[in-house]
Design an enzyme around this catalytic site. Structure first.
Site, short mmCIF file in Angstrom:
data_model
loop_
_atom_site.label_atom_id
_atom_site.label_comp_id
_atom_site.label_asym_id
_atom_site.label_seq_id
_atom_site.Cartn_x
_atom_site.Cartn_y
_atom_site.Cartn_z
N GLU A 19 -1.31 9.12 -0.33
CA GLU A 19 -1.63 8.85 -1.65
C GLU A 19 -1.10 10.14 -2.79
O GLU A 19 -1.28 11.48 -2.46
CB GLU A 19 -2.94 8.61 -1.89
CG GLU A 19 -3.30 8.21 -2.84
CD GLU A 19 -5.17 8.05 -3.90
OE1 GLU A 19 -5.11 8.27 -4.76
OE2 GLU A 19 -5.50 8.32 -2.88
N GLU A 48 0.44 -1.19 0.49
CA GLU A 48 -0.22 -0.01 0.50
C GLU A 48 0.88 1.40 0.35
O GLU A 48 0.88 2.04 -0.20
CB GLU A 48 -1.37 -0.77 1.41
CG GLU A 48 -2.09 -1.06 1.39
CD GLU A 48 -3.53 -0.56 0.38
OE1 GLU A 48 -3.48 0.35 0.31
OE2 GLU A 48 -3.79 -1.82 0.27
#
Length: 194
Positions: A95, A73
């Site tokens: 992100e 991730e």
């Protein structure tokens, strides 16, 4: 150690192993220095059954699966990266491209249970890249920290960055079962899981 509170991650996972697995988290191209071994241990205290059920082999398997997931991730690796593309887990805390309000698409405005706070974004943050206002809201309720109102806490608090990942890992979210249940082969199969 069968989940009754008499085991800890230290029993099966050391600081040296953490350092060897996440070689580049402190690299200047990464922002992962927030991820610490102590933060992981602190986060795990909220989930006493995490990697504490079954034999040592079963415990290590769950820990390895979790570490593999958070590494995936948050990876910053690329095909020709030093040490290879898989040595860059825990590189990113947010992100890519979303810091500073760059991603507003993760607000489900129709969710009245966990409404988006004005001026806040709910892009991926933390070791499991928690995203969407309804996930921040559910995690906030479970953890007792108002990350719905202040989602940036997930990107600034070492324990919380990992604790939100553990919350997601340990919590059934239909039709998705909790990861430990999948690893243990527990739970009846459903049409959604088949």
């Amino acid at each position: 150690g069968d989940g009754d509170g008499d085991c800890t991650l230290v029993d099966i996972f050391s600081q040296a192993e953490w350092d060897a697995m996440f070689l580049h988290k402190d690299d200047s191209v990464c922002f992962g220095s927030i991820y610490t071994y102590q933060g992981m241990l602190t986060a795990a205290q909220a989930y006493p059954t995490f990697a504490c059920e079954g034999s040592e082999e079963v415990r290590r398997r769950e820990l390895a699966a979790f570490l593999g997931q958070i590494s995936h991730e948050t990876t910053g690796g690329w095909a020709t990266a030093p040490d290879g593309p898989y040595a860059w887990g825990l590189c990113f805390i947010e992100e890519v491209g979303c810091a500073g309000g760059g991603c507003t698409q993760y607000c489900d405005a129709g969710n009245t249970t966990y409404p988006c706070a004005p001026g806040k974004t709910y892009h991926g943050r933390g070791a499991m890249q928690l995203s969407w206002n309804y996930n921040y809201g559910q995690a906030a309720a479970a953890l007792g920290v108002d990350i719905l109102a202040n989602p940036d806490l997930v990107a600034t608090d070492s324990a919380l960055a990992t604790q939100t990942a553990l919350w997601f890992w340990m919590t059934e979210q239909l039709p998705k079962p909790a990861a430990p249940d999948v690893l243990a082969g527990n739970g009846p199969p459903t049409a959604a899981r088949n």
